[in-house]
Design a protein around this motif. Structure first.
Motif, mmCIF file in Angstrom:
data_model
loop_
_atom_site.group_PDB
_atom_site.id
_atom_site.type_symbol
_atom_site.label_atom_id
_atom_site.label_comp_id
_atom_site.label_asym_id
_atom_site.label_seq_id
_atom_site.Cartn_x
_atom_site.Cartn_y
_atom_site.Cartn_z
ATOM 1 N N ILE A 119 0.996 -1.253 0.090
ATOM 2 C CA ILE A 119 -0.016 -0.016 -0.109
ATOM 3 C C ILE A 119 0.656 1.270 0.011
ATOM 4 O O ILE A 119 0.515 2.275 -0.899
ATOM 5 C CB ILE A 119 -1.023 0.116 1.190
ATOM 6 N N CYS B 33 1.783 1.794 -3.423
ATOM 7 C CA CYS B 33 0.896 2.276 -4.359
ATOM 8 C C CYS B 33 0.666 3.604 -4.030
ATOM 9 O O CYS B 33 -0.095 4.526 -4.958
ATOM 10 C CB CYS B 33 -0.601 1.564 -3.747
ATOM 11 N N VAL C 231 -3.080 -6.916 -3.096
ATOM 12 C CA VAL C 231 -3.282 -5.091 -3.065
ATOM 13 C C VAL C 231 -3.553 -4.861 -4.274
ATOM 14 O O VAL C 231 -2.549 -5.134 -5.303
ATOM 15 C CB VAL C 231 -2.211 -4.678 -2.299
ATOM 16 N N GLY D 39 -3.863 0.208 -4.184
ATOM 17 C CA GLY D 39 -3.873 0.787 -2.959
ATOM 18 C C GLY D 39 -4.858 0.457 -1.871
ATOM 19 O O GLY D 39 -4.941 0.630 -0.545
#
Length: 80
Positions: free
Chosen positions: A12, A15, A39, A42
């Protein structure tokens, strides 16, 4: 060994700076067979599933709008 939660947090974080984050999220929503894992854009799988359910529940084409603005086709819905 890293936990799944730590691995997701690391993904994340990457991202957040990604130039194609929106397209990635749209792709995961469009191709749910692959997009329901890991994932994407995000978001973890549970967050995307919640978003996808809300978008599909709207008859106003929210998911189609989202995927169209990113240049991707929305998921094909079966005819009623």
């Amino acid at each position: 060994m890293r936990t799944a939660r730590a691995e997701a947090a690391a993904a994340i974080a990457i991202c957040r700076a990604c130039a194609v984050r929106c397209e990635c999220l749209a792709l995961s929503l469009r191709h749910w067979d692959a997009g329901q894992h890991g994932v994407w854009g995000g978001l973890v799988a549970a967050e995307r599933a919640r978003l996808r359910r809300r978008m599909l529940a709207h008859r106003d084409g929210t998911l189609r709008f989202f995927t169209d603005i990113t240049g991707l086709d929305g998921p094909q819905r079966p005819a009623d």
